[in-house]
Scaffold this active site. Structure first.
Site, PDB file in Angstrom:
ATOM      1  N   THR A  25     -63.232  -6.593  17.227  1.00 57.60           N
ATOM      2  CA  THR A  25     -63.948  -7.738  17.514  1.00 57.60           C
ATOM      3  C   THR A  25     -63.649  -8.553  18.614  1.00 57.60           C
ATOM      4  O   THR A  25     -63.405  -7.669  19.905  1.00 57.60           O
ATOM      5  CB  THR A  25     -64.183  -8.745  16.309  1.00 57.60           C
ATOM      6  OG1 THR A  25     -62.878  -9.465  15.944  1.00 57.60           O
ATOM      7  CG2 THR A  25     -64.574  -7.822  14.959  1.00 57.60           C
TER       8      THR A  25
ATOM      9  N   ALA B 105     -59.526  -7.568  13.691  1.00 53.86           N
ATOM     10  CA  ALA B 105     -60.556  -8.569  13.979  1.00 53.86           C
ATOM     11  C   ALA B 105     -59.933  -9.803  15.126  1.00 53.86           C
ATOM     12  O   ALA B 105     -58.769  -9.435  15.471  1.00 53.86           O
ATOM     13  CB  ALA B 105     -60.683  -9.385  12.446  1.00 53.86           C
ATOM     14  N   HIS B 106     -60.537 -10.715  14.983  1.00 62.35           N
ATOM     15  CA  HIS B 106     -60.439 -11.585  16.120  1.00 62.35           C
ATOM     16  C   HIS B 106     -58.837 -12.052  16.110  1.00 62.35           C
ATOM     17  O   HIS B 106     -58.244 -12.445  15.355  1.00 62.35           O
ATOM     18  CB  HIS B 106     -61.393 -12.963  15.969  1.00 62.35           C
ATOM     19  CG  HIS B 106     -60.827 -13.626  14.662  1.00 62.35           C
ATOM     20  ND1 HIS B 106     -60.031 -14.579  14.692  1.00 62.35           N
ATOM     21  CD2 HIS B 106     -61.515 -13.672  13.485  1.00 62.35           C
ATOM     22  CE1 HIS B 106     -59.926 -15.269  13.680  1.00 62.35           C
ATOM     23  NE2 HIS B 106     -60.871 -14.384  12.867  1.00 62.35           N
ATOM     24  N   ASP B 107     -58.439 -12.476  17.590  1.00 56.51           N
ATOM     25  CA  ASP B 107     -57.079 -12.845  17.936  1.00 56.51           C
ATOM     26  C   ASP B 107     -56.029 -12.286  17.219  1.00 56.51           C
ATOM     27  O   ASP B 107     -55.036 -12.953  17.089  1.00 56.51           O
ATOM     28  CB  ASP B 107     -57.116 -14.474  16.997  1.00 56.51           C
ATOM     29  CG  ASP B 107     -58.378 -15.384  17.868  1.00 56.51           C
ATOM     30  OD1 ASP B 107     -58.154 -15.394  19.098  1.00 56.51           O
ATOM     31  OD2 ASP B 107     -59.138 -15.945  16.981  1.00 56.51           O
TER      32      ASP B 107
ATOM     33  N   ASN C 141     -56.320 -13.125  13.415  1.00 55.55           N
ATOM     34  CA  ASN C 141     -54.872 -13.645  13.557  1.00 55.55           C
ATOM     35  C   ASN C 141     -53.553 -13.148  12.668  1.00 55.55           C
ATOM     36  O   ASN C 141     -52.969 -13.620  12.001  1.00 55.55           O
ATOM     37  CB  ASN C 141     -55.069 -15.279  13.070  1.00 55.55           C
ATOM     38  CG  ASN C 141     -55.724 -16.166  14.106  1.00 55.55           C
ATOM     39  OD1 ASN C 141     -55.263 -16.154  15.069  1.00 55.55           O
ATOM     40  ND2 ASN C 141     -56.736 -16.660  13.390  1.00 55.55           N
TER      41      ASN C 141
END
Ligand code: UDP
Length: 217
Positions: A121, A139-141, A159
């Site tokens: 992402t 996923a993000h970060d 994260n």
């Protein structure tokens, strides 16, 4: 001697044979290239229609550009083969399936493999020689180190920070962290298949189960 570019999938076993069909979706001008396997156990001359060369065969070709993608899941082996290739000025190729999805602001190091139905992402950093096997997502970060391996179906939520050489088994779920406190998977850690990781995993630890706990010796 050939002057065509050489594109080699290093490792002719299970994963190598899954990666080879993705070469054609990654490289636009395949007719100016020779595509083959390189393997240190040269028990077969041809696999799935592709020649199998030894590493000595590869470096003996001096009049052409050589590109390698290392399709061997073991991180330590991947690292030592990468060192050898670097010394011999062989370049690394990344392989990306045609249906891979990548959103915004992702950086990925050299030599990565993104198999079919994989997703990155947004706002993700990944190091060198990452393997993202079929149906895995990041996923993000997330921040992922060098030589990290995802088996099929890994769900790496937002994260999460994964250190070098970690191995995440088939179907594992990594719980989302936060920007203040990312979930951390330590260097060389192994997450067993189907594990649900809800807490940080120490360097070198092997965790299994739901919720994942260190494996008893
Ligand atoms: N291999 C190699 N050099 C090494 C270690 C392994 O060429 O230093 C080859 C090995 O001969 C085999 C493949 O890499 O063909 C690894 O296959 P395996 O089934 O063990 O792993 P996977 O394909 O699942 O990553």
């Amino acid at each position: 001697m050939t002057s065509k570019k050489i594109i080699a999938v290093y490792g002719k076993s299970g994963f190598g044979r899954e990666v080879m069909p993705l070469v054609s979706t990654t490289i636009a001008e395949l007719n100016s290239s020779v595509v083959l396997f390189v393997d240190d156990s040269k028990s077969e001359e041809v696999v799935n229609g592709y020649p199998v060369w030894s590493y000595a065969d590869l470096i003996s070709k001096t009049d052409t550009e050589k590109y390698v993608v290392i399709a061997i899941a073991d991180a330590a082996i991947r690292r030592s083969i990468a060192r050898k290739c670097e010394k011999d000025s062989i370049k690394f190729l990344s392989i990306v399936a045609s249906n891979h999805i990548r959103m915004d602001s992702c950086t990925v190091g050299e030599g990565a493999i993104f198999s079919s139905h994989t997703v990155l992402t947004s706002n993700i950093q990944i190091g060198k020689h990452f393997h993202c096997n079929i149906y895995s997502y990041v996923a993000h970060d997330c921040v992922i180190g060098d030589y990290v391996t995802f088996a099929p179906g890994v769900k790496c939520n937002g994260n999460v920070h994964i250190d070098d050489n970690a191995y995440i088994g088939t179907g594992a779920i990594l719980k989302q962290g936060t920007s203040e406190k990312p979930l951390r998977i330590g260097k060389g850690a192994v997450v067993g298949m189907g594990a649900v990781v809800t807490k940080d995993v120490a360097d070198g630890a092997i965790v299994i189960g739901n919720p994942a706990i260190p494996m008893a010796n």
